[in-house]
Design a protein around this motif. Structure first.
Motif, mmCIF file in Angstrom:
data_model
loop_
_atom_site.group_PDB
_atom_site.id
_atom_site.type_symbol
_atom_site.label_atom_id
_atom_site.label_comp_id
_atom_site.label_asym_id
_atom_site.label_seq_id
_atom_site.Cartn_x
_atom_site.Cartn_y
_atom_site.Cartn_z
ATOM 1 N N GLU A 1 37.948 40.064 42.324
ATOM 2 C CA GLU A 1 37.113 41.106 43.094
ATOM 3 C C GLU A 1 35.737 40.485 43.482
ATOM 4 O O GLU A 1 35.198 39.314 42.646
ATOM 5 C CB GLU A 1 36.801 42.344 42.279
ATOM 6 C CG GLU A 1 37.854 42.973 42.101
ATOM 7 C CD GLU A 1 37.684 44.313 41.073
ATOM 8 O OE1 GLU A 1 36.712 44.471 40.427
ATOM 9 O OE2 GLU A 1 38.706 45.297 41.208
ATOM 10 N N ARG A 2 35.076 40.799 44.335
ATOM 11 C CA ARG A 2 33.718 40.298 44.735
ATOM 12 C C ARG A 2 32.869 40.533 43.502
ATOM 13 O O ARG A 2 32.886 41.589 42.874
ATOM 14 C CB ARG A 2 33.030 40.975 45.941
ATOM 15 C CG ARG A 2 33.941 40.510 47.035
ATOM 16 C CD ARG A 2 32.701 40.009 48.101
ATOM 17 N NE ARG A 2 33.206 39.491 49.458
ATOM 18 C CZ ARG A 2 33.126 38.298 49.716
ATOM 19 N NH1 ARG A 2 32.571 37.565 49.445
ATOM 20 N NH2 ARG A 2 33.536 38.028 50.991
ATOM 21 N N GLY A 3 31.924 39.605 43.152
ATOM 22 C CA GLY A 3 30.976 39.525 42.039
ATOM 23 C C GLY A 3 30.531 38.304 41.551
ATOM 24 O O GLY A 3 31.039 37.279 41.798
ATOM 25 N N MET A 4 29.846 38.560 40.357
ATOM 26 C CA MET A 4 29.398 37.571 39.678
ATOM 27 C C MET A 4 29.808 37.389 38.205
ATOM 28 O O MET A 4 30.079 38.434 37.905
ATOM 29 C CB MET A 4 27.669 37.634 39.587
ATOM 30 C CG MET A 4 27.193 37.639 41.046
ATOM 31 S SD MET A 4 27.350 36.221 42.108
ATOM 32 C CE MET A 4 26.708 34.755 41.207
ATOM 33 N N ARG A 5 29.646 36.544 37.307
ATOM 34 C CA ARG A 5 29.976 36.465 36.056
ATOM 35 C C ARG A 5 29.051 37.476 35.302
ATOM 36 O O ARG A 5 27.922 37.338 35.232
ATOM 37 C CB ARG A 5 29.840 34.862 35.567
ATOM 38 C CG ARG A 5 30.365 34.756 34.273
ATOM 39 C CD ARG A 5 30.280 33.237 34.051
ATOM 40 N NE ARG A 5 31.004 33.090 32.598
ATOM 41 C CZ ARG A 5 30.807 32.062 32.109
ATOM 42 N NH1 ARG A 5 30.034 31.239 32.250
ATOM 43 N NH2 ARG A 5 31.558 31.851 30.890
#
Length: 160
Positions: A141-145
């Motif tokens: 999914e779109r996103g950051m760690r």
């Protein structure tokens, strides 16, 4: 009404109905796609791994950055990078280069990098990027760690 007049009226009515129905169809953009329709392209940017081997991934600590000819990111322990020698959505990666730091999640990292190395295609639909290999899918999914170390289940329960 005479027979030719009825025929003319019927042809006129059918023509009008056809035009009216055609107006209800979605307009198409160049290439034959309706506006907003998925065109099979893979948007560049940052993604976070949420599923692998048909299961959810407990921590959101694996990322993938999609660029035109390169895939890179952060596995649980190491950064990695590879050149994509195909045009997306096809995938044909050069050997993945990764740093060599050991950690407690090496089993997950080894499996992830193995699946990614074998990947042969990807698709993007509904905000979800799926990377396909012969054995399984990687689901992003779109996103950051997430570096908090709190599992997605604990976050959902509010028990962190």
């Amino acid at each position: 009404m005479s027979r030719p007049a009825r025929r003319f009226a019927l042809v006129g009515a059918l023509t009008f109905a056809g035009v009216a129905l055609a107006a209800c169809a979605p307009a198409t953009a160049p290439g034959g796609f309706a506006p907003g329709e998925d065109r099979g392209f893979i948007p560049g940017g940052s993604y976070v791994l949420v599923g692998m081997d048909g299961k959810t991934v407990p921590l959101r600590n694996v990322t993938l950055v999609v660029e035109e000819n390169r895939l890179s990111g952060q596995a649980p322990c190491n950064g990695y990078s590879a050149t994509n020698n195909a045009e997306l959505p096809a995938i044909a990666l050069s050997p993945i280069v990764a740093t060599k730091v050991a950690c407690k999640d090496m089993k997950l990292e080894t499996r992830f990098l193995s699946v990614l190395q074998q990947a042969n295609s990807a698709d993007f639909y509904g905000g979800v990027l799926r990377v396909k290999s012969p054995s399984t899918w990687l689901i992003f999914e779109r996103g950051m760690r997430d570096t908090s170390g709190v599992s997605a289940l604990e976050q959902a329960r509010g028990t962190q």
